[in-house]
Write a protein that holds these residues in place. Structure first.
Motif, PDB file in Angstrom:
ATOM      1  N   GLY A  97      50.194  52.483 119.033  1.00  0.00           N
ATOM      2  CA  GLY A  97      50.204  51.614 117.868  1.00  0.00           C
ATOM      3  C   GLY A  97      51.529  50.917 117.687  1.00  0.00           C
ATOM      4  O   GLY A  97      52.401  50.966 118.557  1.00  0.00           O
ATOM      5  N   ASP A  98      51.663  50.284 116.544  1.00  0.00           N
ATOM      6  CA  ASP A  98      52.891  49.560 116.255  1.00  0.00           C
ATOM      7  C   ASP A  98      53.223  49.654 114.774  1.00  0.00           C
ATOM      8  O   ASP A  98      52.372  49.972 113.947  1.00  0.00           O
ATOM      9  CB  ASP A  98      52.760  48.093 116.688  1.00  0.00           C
ATOM     10  N   VAL A  99      54.494  49.404 114.484  1.00  0.00           N
ATOM     11  CA  VAL A  99      54.985  49.369 113.113  1.00  0.00           C
ATOM     12  C   VAL A  99      55.795  48.099 112.939  1.00  0.00           C
ATOM     13  O   VAL A  99      56.319  47.550 113.906  1.00  0.00           O
ATOM     14  CB  VAL A  99      55.862  50.601 112.764  1.00  0.00           C
ATOM     15  N   GLY A 100      55.873  47.642 111.723  1.00  0.00           N
ATOM     16  CA  GLY A 100      56.651  46.439 111.479  1.00  0.00           C
ATOM     17  C   GLY A 100      56.769  46.140 110.009  1.00  0.00           C
ATOM     18  O   GLY A 100      56.275  46.880 109.154  1.00  0.00           O
ATOM     19  N   LYS A 101      57.426  45.038 109.749  1.00  0.00           N
ATOM     20  CA  LYS A 101      57.596  44.577 108.380  1.00  0.00           C
ATOM     21  C   LYS A 101      57.151  43.123 108.323  1.00  0.00           C
ATOM     22  O   LYS A 101      57.566  42.297 109.134  1.00  0.00           O
ATOM     23  CB  LYS A 101      59.056  44.708 107.952  1.00  0.00           C
ATOM     24  N   PHE A 102      56.284  42.839 107.373  1.00  0.00           N
ATOM     25  CA  PHE A 102      55.773  41.487 107.165  1.00  0.00           C
ATOM     26  C   PHE A 102      56.109  41.108 105.730  1.00  0.00           C
ATOM     27  O   PHE A 102      55.526  41.643 104.794  1.00  0.00           O
ATOM     28  CB  PHE A 102      54.259  41.457 107.409  1.00  0.00           C
ATOM     29  N   GLY A 103      57.081  40.225 105.560  1.00  0.00           N
ATOM     30  CA  GLY A 103      57.563  39.912 104.218  1.00  0.00           C
ATOM     31  C   GLY A 103      58.206  41.154 103.620  1.00  0.00           C
ATOM     32  O   GLY A 103      59.122  41.730 104.202  1.00  0.00           O
ATOM     33  N   SER A 104      57.691  41.609 102.496  1.00  0.00           N
ATOM     34  CA  SER A 104      58.213  42.835 101.887  1.00  0.00           C
ATOM     35  C   SER A 104      57.282  44.021 102.115  1.00  0.00           C
ATOM     36  O   SER A 104      57.434  45.072 101.505  1.00  0.00           O
ATOM     37  CB  SER A 104      58.429  42.622 100.385  1.00  0.00           C
ATOM     38  N   THR A 105      56.303  43.853 103.011  1.00  0.00           N
ATOM     39  CA  THR A 105      55.325  44.909 103.282  1.00  0.00           C
ATOM     40  C   THR A 105      55.593  45.550 104.641  1.00  0.00           C
ATOM     41  O   THR A 105      55.716  44.864 105.645  1.00  0.00           O
ATOM     42  CB  THR A 105      53.888  44.330 103.264  1.00  0.00           C
ATOM     43  N   ILE A 108      51.793  50.014 109.472  1.00  0.00           N
ATOM     44  CA  ILE A 108      51.552  50.815 110.684  1.00  0.00           C
ATOM     45  C   ILE A 108      50.125  50.526 111.121  1.00  0.00           C
ATOM     46  O   ILE A 108      49.200  50.534 110.310  1.00  0.00           O
ATOM     47  CB  ILE A 108      51.655  52.336 110.434  1.00  0.00           C
ATOM     48  N   ASN A 109      49.946  50.281 112.409  1.00  0.00           N
ATOM     49  CA  ASN A 109      48.625  50.138 113.016  1.00  0.00           C
ATOM     50  C   ASN A 109      48.552  51.154 114.149  1.00  0.00           C
ATOM     51  O   ASN A 109      49.453  51.198 114.983  1.00  0.00           O
ATOM     52  CB  ASN A 109      48.439  48.729 113.594  1.00  0.00           C
ATOM     53  N   ALA A 110      47.508  51.963 114.176  1.00  0.00           N
ATOM     54  CA  ALA A 110      47.383  52.981 115.219  1.00  0.00           C
ATOM     55  C   ALA A 110      45.958  53.002 115.750  1.00  0.00           C
ATOM     56  O   ALA A 110      45.004  52.721 115.028  1.00  0.00           O
ATOM     57  CB  ALA A 110      47.769  54.351 114.666  1.00  0.00           C
ATOM     58  N   ARG A 111      45.851  53.357 117.040  1.00  0.00           N
ATOM     59  CA  ARG A 111      44.554  53.437 117.694  1.00  0.00           C
ATOM     60  C   ARG A 111      44.467  54.718 118.519  1.00  0.00           C
ATOM     61  O   ARG A 111      45.406  55.065 119.227  1.00  0.00           O
ATOM     62  CB  ARG A 111      44.343  52.230 118.608  1.00  0.00           C
ATOM     63  N   LEU A 112      43.321  55.378 118.422  1.00  0.00           N
ATOM     64  CA  LEU A 112      43.011  56.518 119.272  1.00  0.00           C
ATOM     65  C   LEU A 112      42.191  55.962 120.424  1.00  0.00           C
ATOM     66  O   LEU A 112      41.126  55.368 120.209  1.00  0.00           O
ATOM     67  CB  LEU A 112      42.222  57.573 118.498  1.00  0.00           C
ATOM     68  N   VAL A 113      42.716  56.099 121.655  1.00  0.00           N
ATOM     69  CA  VAL A 113      42.136  55.436 122.824  1.00  0.00           C
ATOM     70  C   VAL A 113      41.738  56.472 123.866  1.00  0.00           C
ATOM     71  O   VAL A 113      42.479  57.432 124.122  1.00  0.00           O
ATOM     72  CB  VAL A 113      43.174  54.453 123.432  1.00  0.00           C
ATOM     73  N   SER A 124      43.229  52.801 112.755  1.00  0.00           N
ATOM     74  CA  SER A 124      43.640  52.971 111.367  1.00  0.00           C
ATOM     75  C   SER A 124      44.897  52.154 111.117  1.00  0.00           C
ATOM     76  O   SER A 124      45.697  51.932 112.031  1.00  0.00           O
ATOM     77  CB  SER A 124      43.907  54.453 111.075  1.00  0.00           C
ATOM     78  N   ASP A 125      45.055  51.712 109.898  1.00  0.00           N
ATOM     79  CA  ASP A 125      46.289  51.027 109.533  1.00  0.00           C
ATOM     80  C   ASP A 125      46.689  51.448 108.125  1.00  0.00           C
ATOM     81  O   ASP A 125      45.883  51.963 107.358  1.00  0.00           O
ATOM     82  CB  ASP A 125      46.145  49.507 109.626  1.00  0.00           C
ATOM     83  N   PHE A 126      47.939  51.229 107.827  1.00  0.00           N
ATOM     84  CA  PHE A 126      48.480  51.588 106.514  1.00  0.00           C
ATOM     85  C   PHE A 126      49.582  50.608 106.167  1.00  0.00           C
ATOM     86  O   PHE A 126      50.447  50.330 106.996  1.00  0.00           O
ATOM     87  CB  PHE A 126      49.040  53.014 106.539  1.00  0.00           C
ATOM     88  N   ASP A 127      49.541  50.096 104.958  1.00  0.00           N
ATOM     89  CA  ASP A 127      50.551  49.167 104.469  1.00  0.00           C
ATOM     90  C   ASP A 127      51.170  49.723 103.193  1.00  0.00           C
ATOM     91  O   ASP A 127      50.475  50.369 102.395  1.00  0.00           O
ATOM     92  CB  ASP A 127      49.927  47.810 104.142  1.00  0.00           C
TER      93      ASP A 127
END
Length: 184
Positions: A97-105, A108-113, A124-127
């Motif tokens: 997955g990946d993590v980042g910042k978009f504006g002030s948010t 996390i985006n994750a995948r079970l592969v 799954s993702d979480f902001d």
């Protein structure tokens, strides 16, 4: 007799699910976070996957050793590369997955592969807005969703995570299922 057979099937399905080996690889940093923060979030997701249960999780030191031995670099390592690493680790599934910042948010985006077919099993993702520490709570939410234990609304994830965990206590799940089998 029917009750006993159903109970045995249920118990065997639990033991089979717990035999799946997974490797939780470091998140890719899409910007806005320090490398140390990305490592912390990756380690926390690994810990939360262990707590969620149902998996044997490959130790992070073993993952790092494979990266060193094979001279892989996490940055620029595409999904195929990560799947190859998962297979070297003996994992049947990997979490990427990946993590980042978009504006002030922060996100996390994750995948079970699936490590052999590269098929995404779950995602799954979480902001969270404002403070990066909200992502630590988000790893718990992601682990629950990737484990298939629950799905929650994307609205106000931070406050709903703890209530979902309370409702998903393993002992209460087993107890309620056992009672249902006994009533059959």
């Amino acid at each position: 007799m029917k009750k006993v057979i159903l109970l045995l099937l249920f118990i065997s399905s639990i033991s089979i699910a717990q035999n799946v080996t997974i490797a939780v690889l470091d998140f890719e940093n899409n910007g806005g976070l320090e490398p140390s923060e990305v490592k912390i979030l990756s380690a926390r997701l690994q810990s939360e996957m262990v707590k969620a249960g149902g998996y044997k999780v490959v130790e992070r030191k073993k993952i790092e050793k494979i990266f060193e031995e094979q001279k892989f670099q996490m940055s620029g390592c595409v999904a195929e590369c990560l799947i190859e690493i998962g297979m070297m680790l003996g994992a049947k599934q990997i979490v990427i997955g990946d993590v980042g910042k978009f504006g002030s948010t922060y996100t996390i985006n994750a995948r079970l592969v699936d490590a052999t077919s590269a098929e995404i099993i779950r995602a799954s993702d979480f902001d969270t807005g404002g403070d990066i520490s909200g992502l630590l709570e988000g790893t718990r939410n992601i682990a629950i969703e990737l484990s298939g234990l629950g799905k929650q609304s994307s609205l106000n994830n931070r406050t709903k995570t703890s209530s979902i965990l309370e409702s998903l206590e393993p002992s209460s799940i087993l107890e309620s299922l056992f009672k249902k089998v006994i009533k059959i």
